[in-house]
Design a protein around this motif. Sequence first.
Motif, PDB file in Angstrom:
ATOM      1  N   VAL A  13      -1.624  -7.145   0.665  1.00  0.00           N
ATOM      2  CA  VAL A  13      -0.211  -6.987   0.291  1.00  0.00           C
ATOM      3  C   VAL A  13      -0.068  -5.931  -0.803  1.00  0.00           C
ATOM      4  O   VAL A  13       0.834  -5.087  -0.765  1.00  0.00           O
ATOM      5  N   GLY A  14      -0.974  -5.951  -1.792  1.00  0.00           N
ATOM      6  CA  GLY A  14      -0.904  -4.973  -2.867  1.00  0.00           C
ATOM      7  C   GLY A  14      -1.074  -3.549  -2.361  1.00  0.00           C
ATOM      8  O   GLY A  14      -0.341  -2.640  -2.768  1.00  0.00           O
ATOM      9  N   LEU A  15      -2.035  -3.345  -1.466  1.00  0.00           N
ATOM     10  CA  LEU A  15      -2.241  -2.009  -0.895  1.00  0.00           C
ATOM     11  C   LEU A  15      -1.018  -1.554  -0.102  1.00  0.00           C
ATOM     12  O   LEU A  15      -0.569  -0.409  -0.221  1.00  0.00           O
ATOM     13  N   VAL A  16      -0.465  -2.465   0.708  1.00  0.00           N
ATOM     14  CA  VAL A  16       0.696  -2.114   1.532  1.00  0.00           C
ATOM     15  C   VAL A  16       1.893  -1.773   0.652  1.00  0.00           C
ATOM     16  O   VAL A  16       2.600  -0.775   0.885  1.00  0.00           O
ATOM     17  N   VAL A  17       2.132  -2.586  -0.372  1.00  0.00           N
ATOM     18  CA  VAL A  17       3.259  -2.328  -1.274  1.00  0.00           C
ATOM     19  C   VAL A  17       3.063  -1.000  -2.008  1.00  0.00           C
ATOM     20  O   VAL A  17       3.997  -0.199  -2.141  1.00  0.00           O
ATOM     21  N   GLY A  18       1.828  -0.744  -2.482  1.00  0.00           N
ATOM     22  CA  GLY A  18       1.566   0.511  -3.178  1.00  0.00           C
ATOM     23  C   GLY A  18       1.765   1.720  -2.283  1.00  0.00           C
ATOM     24  O   GLY A  18       2.366   2.722  -2.696  1.00  0.00           O
ATOM     25  N   THR A  23       5.258   6.240  -0.455  1.00  0.00           N
ATOM     26  CA  THR A  23       5.854   6.917   0.698  1.00  0.00           C
ATOM     27  C   THR A  23       7.369   6.984   0.613  1.00  0.00           C
ATOM     28  O   THR A  23       7.975   8.039   0.875  1.00  0.00           O
ATOM     29  N   PHE A  24       7.992   5.871   0.226  1.00  0.00           N
ATOM     30  CA  PHE A  24       9.449   5.784   0.300  1.00  0.00           C
ATOM     31  C   PHE A  24      10.154   5.823  -1.058  1.00  0.00           C
ATOM     32  O   PHE A  24      11.366   6.007  -1.111  1.00  0.00           O
ATOM     33  N   ALA A  25       9.427   5.613  -2.138  1.00  0.00           N
ATOM     34  CA  ALA A  25      10.058   5.633  -3.466  1.00  0.00           C
ATOM     35  C   ALA A  25       9.098   6.245  -4.470  1.00  0.00           C
ATOM     36  O   ALA A  25       8.699   5.618  -5.462  1.00  0.00           O
ATOM     37  N   ALA A  26       8.707   7.477  -4.212  1.00  0.00           N
ATOM     38  CA  ALA A  26       7.697   8.137  -5.039  1.00  0.00           C
ATOM     39  C   ALA A  26       8.105   8.201  -6.503  1.00  0.00           C
ATOM     40  O   ALA A  26       7.257   8.148  -7.410  1.00  0.00           O
ATOM     41  N   GLY A  27       9.401   8.297  -6.777  1.00  0.00           N
ATOM     42  CA  GLY A  27       9.855   8.392  -8.154  1.00  0.00           C
ATOM     43  C   GLY A  27       9.618   7.142  -8.973  1.00  0.00           C
ATOM     44  O   GLY A  27       9.601   7.205 -10.210  1.00  0.00           O
ATOM     45  N   ALA A 212      -0.876   2.927  -4.282  1.00  0.00           N
ATOM     46  CA  ALA A 212       0.107   3.944  -4.660  1.00  0.00           C
ATOM     47  C   ALA A 212      -0.540   5.297  -4.914  1.00  0.00           C
ATOM     48  O   ALA A 212       0.057   6.341  -4.638  1.00  0.00           O
ATOM     49  N   ARG A 213      -1.769   5.297  -5.413  1.00  0.00           N
ATOM     50  CA  ARG A 213      -2.408   6.559  -5.779  1.00  0.00           C
ATOM     51  C   ARG A 213      -3.382   7.076  -4.722  1.00  0.00           C
ATOM     52  O   ARG A 213      -3.599   8.288  -4.628  1.00  0.00           O
ATOM     53  N   ALA A 214      -3.981   6.175  -3.950  1.00  0.00           N
ATOM     54  CA  ALA A 214      -4.968   6.606  -2.961  1.00  0.00           C
ATOM     55  C   ALA A 214      -4.405   6.651  -1.555  1.00  0.00           C
ATOM     56  O   ALA A 214      -4.995   7.258  -0.670  1.00  0.00           O
ATOM     57  N   GLY A 215      -3.281   5.968  -1.308  1.00  0.00           N
ATOM     58  CA  GLY A 215      -2.669   6.001   0.012  1.00  0.00           C
ATOM     59  C   GLY A 215      -3.456   5.205   1.035  1.00  0.00           C
ATOM     60  O   GLY A 215      -4.251   4.320   0.706  1.00  0.00           O
ATOM     61  N   THR A 216      -3.259   5.548   2.298  1.00  0.00           N
ATOM     62  CA  THR A 216      -3.900   4.800   3.389  1.00  0.00           C
ATOM     63  C   THR A 216      -5.414   4.965   3.386  1.00  0.00           C
ATOM     64  O   THR A 216      -6.124   4.180   4.023  1.00  0.00           O
ATOM     65  N   GLY A 217      -5.922   5.970   2.687  1.00  0.00           N
ATOM     66  CA  GLY A 217      -7.369   6.144   2.607  1.00  0.00           C
ATOM     67  C   GLY A 217      -8.068   4.958   1.979  1.00  0.00           C
ATOM     68  O   GLY A 217      -9.266   4.761   2.204  1.00  0.00           O
TER      69      GLY A 217
END
Length: 410
Positions: A13-18, A23-27, A212-217
């Motif tokens: 869940v944490g990875l998905v939320v990050g 992706t959708f709220a970078a700010g 949030a910082r590493a993405g799907t990787g």
Amino acid sequence: MSQATRILLALIVGLVVGIALATFAAGSVDGVVAVAQPIGTAWLNALQMTIVPLVVALLITGVAATAEAAQAGRLAGRAIAMYVTILFFSACAAAILTPLFLQIVPLPVESAARLRAAMTGIAPIGAVPPLGDFLAAVIPSNIVKAAADSAFLSLIIFALIFAFAMTRIASDLRALLTSFFTAVRETMLVVIEWVLWIGPVGVFALALVVGARAGTGAFGALIHYILTVSAVGLTVSLCAYPLAVIGGRIGLGRYVRAALPVQAVAISTQSSLASLPAMVESASEMGVPVTTSGVTLPLAVAIFRATGPAMNFAVAIYIAIWFQVPLSPATLAIGAVVATLTSLGSVSLPGTVSYVSAIAPVASAIGAPVAPLGLLVAVETIPDIVRTLGNVMMDLATTVTLARRKGGDA
């Protein structure tokens, strides 16, 4: 829901939320990370504060119990000698196999870089000193300072000397010290259970930052980690077959058939102890008398985890390579010794507890950071199945070998 499942779900869940935030709220990423990062760091600190007293107490009680068991009879002494030898070769196998597997299927460079950047504030412990300086510092001049500096190898040496010295004092004094360190061990296990109970919160915060910082990787990197460590464990587990055939002088097909019910129980329960009745029955089917299996199998379950040094060391090596820590042959040799020794003190512990207490000293010994263990512990479910499977296979193989060497005479 089990503790391991809750932590794994928190990771996902944490990875998905990050990832969704990036992706959708970078700010909003910086603001969320500013809140999540301290929470995750605080949980990591709580996890690490338990390691030094837990490792020392585990080693002293574990080694003292092993030394006492070795005096129980010739069969027990032979068994323990074989177990310690296999544990050392298990660690050596990791020193060879893990870098080899990472050369064949390396961690993607971009994913590794993003993960390093995502885990802000985590850095290698430092370069391992030259061999001469290292050997001079192995014996601690100040054990309190060694504990404060998390100098695990020095702590391990002290704990070993202390534990063996305990066997030379009067029985009433030995019982008093054993009770004291047992109480310390049990108390620290309660503390670490509390820390792990709130683990989903800490893992969620850490995973959110990484996502949030590493993405799907991050997902690909974790899968790569699971497969690499599991491959090391499976390779060591498969060594049970030639050991049974050559050492136990038993046909391969017979051993395979006898081991299958034990393997099924091990996979379903993830517990060597729960597999003990099936192991006793399978040993009997292979012609091992109960007078032998009744000694060696309970002893193996109590003090022998054949895959422990290999998979624990594999995790430490993986983290070291991930964080670009140079690994010389001397460093790997040091890690192999530490992995062997710490495995003696971490048997019969819950998987998440033994994961932290057994791997942290190994990682520190080779200069790798300990903090990533807080994230990797969440994906220990599959490697833990491999650990248990290999352990019961080796328990059976060593029992057959010991029975043949003794002719079934305890």
